[in-house]
Every structure is written in C-alpha cells, then in structure tokens.
Design an enzyme around this catalytic site. Structure first.
Site, PDB file in Angstrom:
ATOM      1  N   HIS A   1      -0.435   6.919   4.298  1.00 26.19           N
ATOM      2  CA  HIS A   1       0.942   6.605   4.680  1.00 26.19           C
ATOM      3  C   HIS A   1       1.850   7.734   4.210  1.00 26.19           C
ATOM      4  O   HIS A   1       1.886   8.047   3.012  1.00 26.19           O
ATOM      5  CB  HIS A   1       1.404   5.292   4.059  1.00 26.19           C
ATOM      6  CG  HIS A   1       0.548   4.114   4.401  1.00 26.19           C
ATOM      7  ND1 HIS A   1       0.422   3.636   5.685  1.00 26.19           N
ATOM      8  CD2 HIS A   1      -0.224   3.322   3.629  1.00 26.19           C
ATOM      9  CE1 HIS A   1      -0.397   2.594   5.686  1.00 26.19           C
ATOM     10  NE2 HIS A   1      -0.807   2.389   4.449  1.00 26.19           N
TER      11      HIS A   1
ATOM     12  N   ALA B   1       0.805  -1.222   0.000  1.00 17.98           N
ATOM     13  CA  ALA B   1       0.000   0.000   0.000  1.00 17.98           C
ATOM     14  C   ALA B   1       0.840   1.275   0.000  1.00 17.98           C
ATOM     15  O   ALA B   1       0.330   2.351   0.299  1.00 17.98           O
ATOM     16  CB  ALA B   1      -0.926  -0.003   1.211  1.00 17.98           C
TER      17      ALA B   1
ATOM     18  N   ASN C   1       1.741  -3.737   7.817  1.00 17.56           N
ATOM     19  CA  ASN C   1       2.748  -4.538   7.139  1.00 17.56           C
ATOM     20  C   ASN C   1       3.663  -3.676   6.274  1.00 17.56           C
ATOM     21  O   ASN C   1       4.779  -4.079   5.941  1.00 17.56           O
ATOM     22  CB  ASN C   1       2.081  -5.627   6.293  1.00 17.56           C
ATOM     23  CG  ASN C   1       1.819  -6.889   7.099  1.00 17.56           C
ATOM     24  OD1 ASN C   1       2.748  -7.608   7.461  1.00 17.56           O
ATOM     25  ND2 ASN C   1       0.560  -7.149   7.397  1.00 17.56           N
TER      26      ASN C   1
END
Length: 266
Positions: A217, A119, A187
């Site tokens: 993120h 991601a 992760n």
C-alpha cells in the site's frame, strides 16, 4: 473485565481470539461464524469455552462486539449495537461507508465504534492534516492476483487474474467505487476515507502483480501542511491472501489501547 463478542472466526477473527487468551482484562463470552466448524475450532481454544450463538445474541451478551466477517455483517450489526447500546470494533470498514445517519445515532448515544488502522500506517498524520486543508489523498494498492480472486469487479469485468504475467493496473477510481468492487480486498481505502476527506474524494488504484508475494500500500497525502508519503509492504495472512497479517495485529493493538491508561498517537 470487558466481555467480548466475536463475529467471524476466519483469519483475522481467529488471530484476535488467540490474543484475547493472553489479555487478562478481556473475556470472550460468545462468538459466531457462518461456518459452524470454524466457530467450534475457535471456541475450543479457551479453557472456559465461549458460547456459540447468532449475531443478535452476540450483541446482547457482550459489552464490546468485534466484527471480523464482512461488509454485509457490518450493515446488519450496526443497528443492533445502537439498539442495545453496545460498543463495536469494525474490521470490514467498508460497511461503515454511507451509514452517516447510524453513526450519528451511535455518537448521540455515547456508543464507541473503533476502527483499527488495519494494514496501513499514517492515519494519525491524516487526521492531523485534516484540521488544515487537504488537497489529495491517493492510495495505490498492489497485490498478488490470487489476493483479488472473487472480487465483484473482477467477475463483472471478466478479468482473468491467473493469466496476468506482468504488473497490471486493474482499477482506478474513488474509494467508494473501490469498496463496491473489492469489498474484501481494500478496506484500507474505507479507513482512509473515514479518517480523511471522504469516499468520493479519496483516489484509489489497484494493481495486480504476479511477481510480488506482498500486499503493498502506497499512500500520498498532500495539503497545506506539506506532503506525506507512506509505503507499507505487508505479508498476506497465511490463512487468507486477501488480507494482511498486520490487519490482525492492528486489531489486537486497538483492544490493548482501549484498556491502556497511556494513550499514544492522535
């Protein structure tokens, strides 16, 4: 034709399975999931239904095993693929942390272990920067509170996520501790660690934001090359708010890259 085995038929696994239907050089020969109904539903997508077997049988029957389950399953399947000399693609990347000896054994045997970018973006730049000197790698992850439900850190600290009204930092520490406390949620921190300066030097902040509908993120990399700033605003998977849809797409892109003669990127 590459024979694939799929471990895990949840949000990511089922998305990968649907993509395999449209890639002629790949054949899903077997799969498994702890939820038998979910496994049957995924298998029924295929004209030639893949076998539903247990994890050791998946490893024996397939050339390339795709793990889309959990960190615990990675710990189980890694020794099996080494023993059977099979390749592996890992989505629960945190399961590879602390497994340096097994990873070295895999390398010595010529076994390929693929870790999609997931991601986030910027892994190519991080890998290039590592050839020089990197001073810092910092990940700030912001998620809606429901995307953090069930994490061991949340339960251990007794954090009431559903009563958080404003953006709140709930964790700050190393990637190692982040994965330990949030094994199904961050992760990406493990991926950054493996590609960069390691789990003990990679810094992580996790923020719960009830006003956001995205998994965000932000990555900062500082080194003698300069600075890299990256911001990814990902929509959560419709089937699992803990993960981003981009993680599934990244896995599919990795499979296509394995087959491609033209390799783009580091």
């Amino acid at each position: 034709m590459i024979k694939l085995g799929l471990i895990g038929c949840g949000a990511i696994g089922s998305c990968i399975a649907k993509a395999i239907l449209n890639i002629p050089s790949l054949s899903l020969v077997c799969l498994c999931d702890q939820n038998k109904e979910r496994a049957e539903k995924t298998a029924s997508l295929f004209p030639k239904k893949p076998e539903i077997v247990d994890i050791p049988e998946v490893v024996k029957k397939a050339d390339l095993i795709i793990e889309a389950s959990s960190i615990k399953v990675v710990k189980e399947v890694l020794p099996l693929v080494i023993s059977e000399k099979k390749d592996l693609m890992v989505m629960s990347v945190g399961g590879l942390l602390g497994e340096e000896k097994l990873l070295k054994r895999a390398e010595d045997k010529g076994i390929k272990i693929y870790v999609p970018s997931g991601a986030i973006a910027g892994i190519d730049g991080l890998k290039g920067a590592l050839l020089g000197n990197i001073e810092k790698v910092i990940l700030k992850t912001r998620k809606p509170p429901k995307g953090l439900l069930g994490a061991p850190y949340i339960e251990e600290k007794g954090i009431d996520l559903l009563n958080i009204k404003d953006k709140t930092r709930i964790f700050k520490g190393t990637a190692f501790d982040a994965i330990k406390g949030f094994p199904a949620n961050v992760n990406v921190s493990a991926t950054l660690s493996l590609a960069g300066i390691g789990e003990d030097k990679t810094e992580v902040e996790i923020i719960a934001d009830p006003k956001s509908n995205k998994n965000i993120h932000e990555i900062l990399i500082i080194g003698d090359f300069g600075r890299i700033n990256i911001r990814c605003e990902n929509l959560p998977s419709k089937d699992n708010p803990k993960t981003s849809y981009l993680a599934s797409l990244s896995a599919i892109a990795t499979l296509k890259s394995i087959l491609a003669s033209l390799k783009i990127g580091t």
